[in-house]
Design a protein around this motif. Structure first.
Motif, short mmCIF file in Angstrom:
data_model
loop_
_atom_site.label_atom_id
_atom_site.label_comp_id
_atom_site.label_asym_id
_atom_site.label_seq_id
_atom_site.Cartn_x
_atom_site.Cartn_y
_atom_site.Cartn_z
N GLU A 177 0.05 -6.60 6.64
CA GLU A 177 -1.24 -7.07 7.14
C GLU A 177 -1.94 -7.81 6.01
O GLU A 177 -1.84 -7.42 4.85
CB GLU A 177 -2.09 -5.87 7.58
CG GLU A 177 -1.49 -5.15 8.77
CD GLU A 177 -2.36 -3.99 9.23
OE1 GLU A 177 -3.57 -3.98 8.90
OE2 GLU A 177 -1.82 -3.11 9.89
N PRO A 178 -2.64 -8.89 6.35
CA PRO A 178 -3.35 -9.61 5.30
C PRO A 178 -4.42 -8.72 4.68
O PRO A 178 -5.03 -7.90 5.36
CB PRO A 178 -3.94 -10.81 6.01
CG PRO A 178 -3.89 -10.50 7.47
CD PRO A 178 -2.82 -9.47 7.67
N ALA A 179 -4.62 -8.89 3.39
CA ALA A 179 -5.62 -8.07 2.70
C ALA A 179 -7.02 -8.35 3.24
O ALA A 179 -7.83 -7.45 3.37
CB ALA A 179 -5.56 -8.34 1.20
N MET A 180 -7.27 -9.61 3.55
CA MET A 180 -8.59 -9.98 4.07
C MET A 180 -8.39 -11.00 5.20
O MET A 180 -7.48 -11.81 5.15
CB MET A 180 -9.46 -10.61 2.97
CG MET A 180 -9.72 -9.71 1.80
SD MET A 180 -10.69 -10.52 0.54
CE MET A 180 -12.33 -10.17 1.13
N SER A 181 -9.28 -10.94 6.18
CA SER A 181 -9.21 -11.92 7.25
C SER A 181 -9.82 -13.24 6.77
O SER A 181 -10.47 -13.30 5.72
CB SER A 181 -9.97 -11.41 8.48
OG SER A 181 -11.36 -11.36 8.19
N ALA A 182 -9.63 -14.28 7.55
CA ALA A 182 -10.16 -15.60 7.18
C ALA A 182 -11.69 -15.55 7.11
O ALA A 182 -12.31 -16.13 6.22
CB ALA A 182 -9.70 -16.64 8.18
N ALA A 183 -12.29 -14.84 8.05
CA ALA A 183 -13.76 -14.73 8.07
C ALA A 183 -14.27 -14.01 6.83
O ALA A 183 -15.28 -14.40 6.22
CB ALA A 183 -14.22 -14.02 9.34
N GLU A 184 -13.54 -12.95 6.42
CA GLU A 184 -13.94 -12.21 5.24
C GLU A 184 -13.80 -13.08 3.98
O GLU A 184 -14.64 -13.03 3.09
CB GLU A 184 -13.10 -10.94 5.09
CG GLU A 184 -13.38 -9.89 6.16
CD GLU A 184 -12.42 -8.72 6.12
OE1 GLU A 184 -12.84 -7.59 6.41
OE2 GLU A 184 -11.22 -8.95 5.81
N LEU A 185 -12.73 -13.88 3.93
CA LEU A 185 -12.54 -14.77 2.79
C LEU A 185 -13.65 -15.82 2.72
O LEU A 185 -14.18 -16.11 1.64
CB LEU A 185 -11.19 -15.47 2.87
CG LEU A 185 -9.98 -14.63 2.47
CD1 LEU A 185 -8.69 -15.38 2.75
CD2 LEU A 185 -10.04 -14.23 1.02
N ASP A 186 -14.03 -16.37 3.89
CA ASP A 186 -15.12 -17.36 3.92
C ASP A 186 -16.42 -16.74 3.42
O ASP A 186 -17.15 -17.35 2.63
CB ASP A 186 -15.32 -17.90 5.34
CG ASP A 186 -14.20 -18.86 5.74
OD1 ASP A 186 -13.51 -19.37 4.84
OD2 ASP A 186 -14.04 -19.09 6.96
N ALA A 187 -16.70 -15.52 3.86
CA ALA A 187 -17.92 -14.84 3.44
C ALA A 187 -17.89 -14.59 1.93
O ALA A 187 -18.92 -14.76 1.25
CB ALA A 187 -18.08 -13.52 4.20
N LEU A 188 -16.75 -14.22 1.41
CA LEU A 188 -16.62 -13.97 -0.03
C LEU A 188 -16.84 -15.26 -0.82
O LEU A 188 -17.54 -15.26 -1.85
CB LEU A 188 -15.24 -13.37 -0.34
CG LEU A 188 -14.97 -13.01 -1.79
CD1 LEU A 188 -15.97 -11.98 -2.29
CD2 LEU A 188 -13.55 -12.50 -1.95
N VAL A 189 -16.27 -16.36 -0.35
CA VAL A 189 -16.45 -17.64 -1.03
C VAL A 189 -17.93 -18.03 -1.04
O VAL A 189 -18.46 -18.50 -2.05
CB VAL A 189 -15.58 -18.74 -0.37
CG1 VAL A 189 -15.96 -20.12 -0.86
CG2 VAL A 189 -14.10 -18.46 -0.63
N GLU A 190 -18.59 -17.83 0.09
CA GLU A 190 -20.02 -18.15 0.14
C GLU A 190 -20.81 -17.30 -0.84
O GLU A 190 -21.71 -17.78 -1.53
CB GLU A 190 -20.55 -17.93 1.57
CG GLU A 190 -20.15 -19.03 2.53
CD GLU A 190 -20.70 -18.78 3.93
OE1 GLU A 190 -21.76 -18.15 4.06
OE2 GLU A 190 -20.04 -19.21 4.88
N GLU A 191 -20.46 -16.01 -0.94
CA GLU A 191 -21.15 -15.12 -1.88
C GLU A 191 -20.93 -15.58 -3.31
O GLU A 191 -21.86 -15.59 -4.13
CB GLU A 191 -20.60 -13.69 -1.72
CG GLU A 191 -21.63 -12.70 -1.22
CD GLU A 191 -21.03 -11.32 -1.14
OE1 GLU A 191 -21.09 -10.59 -2.16
OE2 GLU A 191 -20.51 -10.97 -0.08
N ILE A 192 -19.70 -15.95 -3.64
CA ILE A 192 -19.39 -16.42 -4.99
C ILE A 192 -20.16 -17.69 -5.28
O ILE A 192 -20.74 -17.86 -6.38
CB ILE A 192 -17.86 -16.63 -5.15
CG1 ILE A 192 -17.15 -15.27 -5.12
CG2 ILE A 192 -17.55 -17.38 -6.44
CD1 ILE A 192 -15.64 -15.36 -5.07
N ASP A 193 -20.22 -18.61 -4.30
CA ASP A 193 -20.98 -19.85 -4.47
C ASP A 193 -22.46 -19.55 -4.74
O ASP A 193 -23.08 -20.17 -5.61
CB ASP A 193 -20.84 -20.76 -3.25
CG ASP A 193 -19.48 -21.43 -3.18
OD1 ASP A 193 -18.77 -21.47 -4.22
OD2 ASP A 193 -19.11 -21.93 -2.09
#
Length: 86
Positions: free
Chosen positions: A62-78
């Motif tokens: 199973e993927p560690a994170m879903s695409a939506a979770e990755l997008d949210a993480l990128v936004e947080e990092i930004d």
């Protein structure tokens, strides 16, 4: 039919050599059969292990994170980077 003593001696020695060769070949055959049985036993063990591995269901990764979770993480990092720059 009569044989000379030399012929009988030669024949006797030939028969003795044949008997010795026969005994040696029987010993080699016995050793070869033992090695064959050992190899067959190992082959059965390998086949049993292979069967056991094939019958076990392989877990689907199973993927560690879903695409939506990755997008949210990128936004947080930004956002963090933007705050650090400010």
């Amino acid at each position: 039919m009569s044989f000379s003593p030399t012929q009988l001696t030669t024949l006797l020695h030939a028969v003795e050599r044949l008997l010795e060769a026969h005994a040696g070949l029987r010993g080699e055959l016995h050793e070869a059969n033992a090695r064959l049985e050992e190899a067959q036993t190992k082959l059965r063990e390998v086949e049993m292990v292979r069967e056991a591995n094939q019958t076990q269901p392989q877990p689907t990764p199973e993927p560690a994170m879903s695409a939506a979770e990755l997008d949210a993480l990128v936004e947080e990092i930004d956002e963090c980077i933007a705050l650090l720059k400010a």
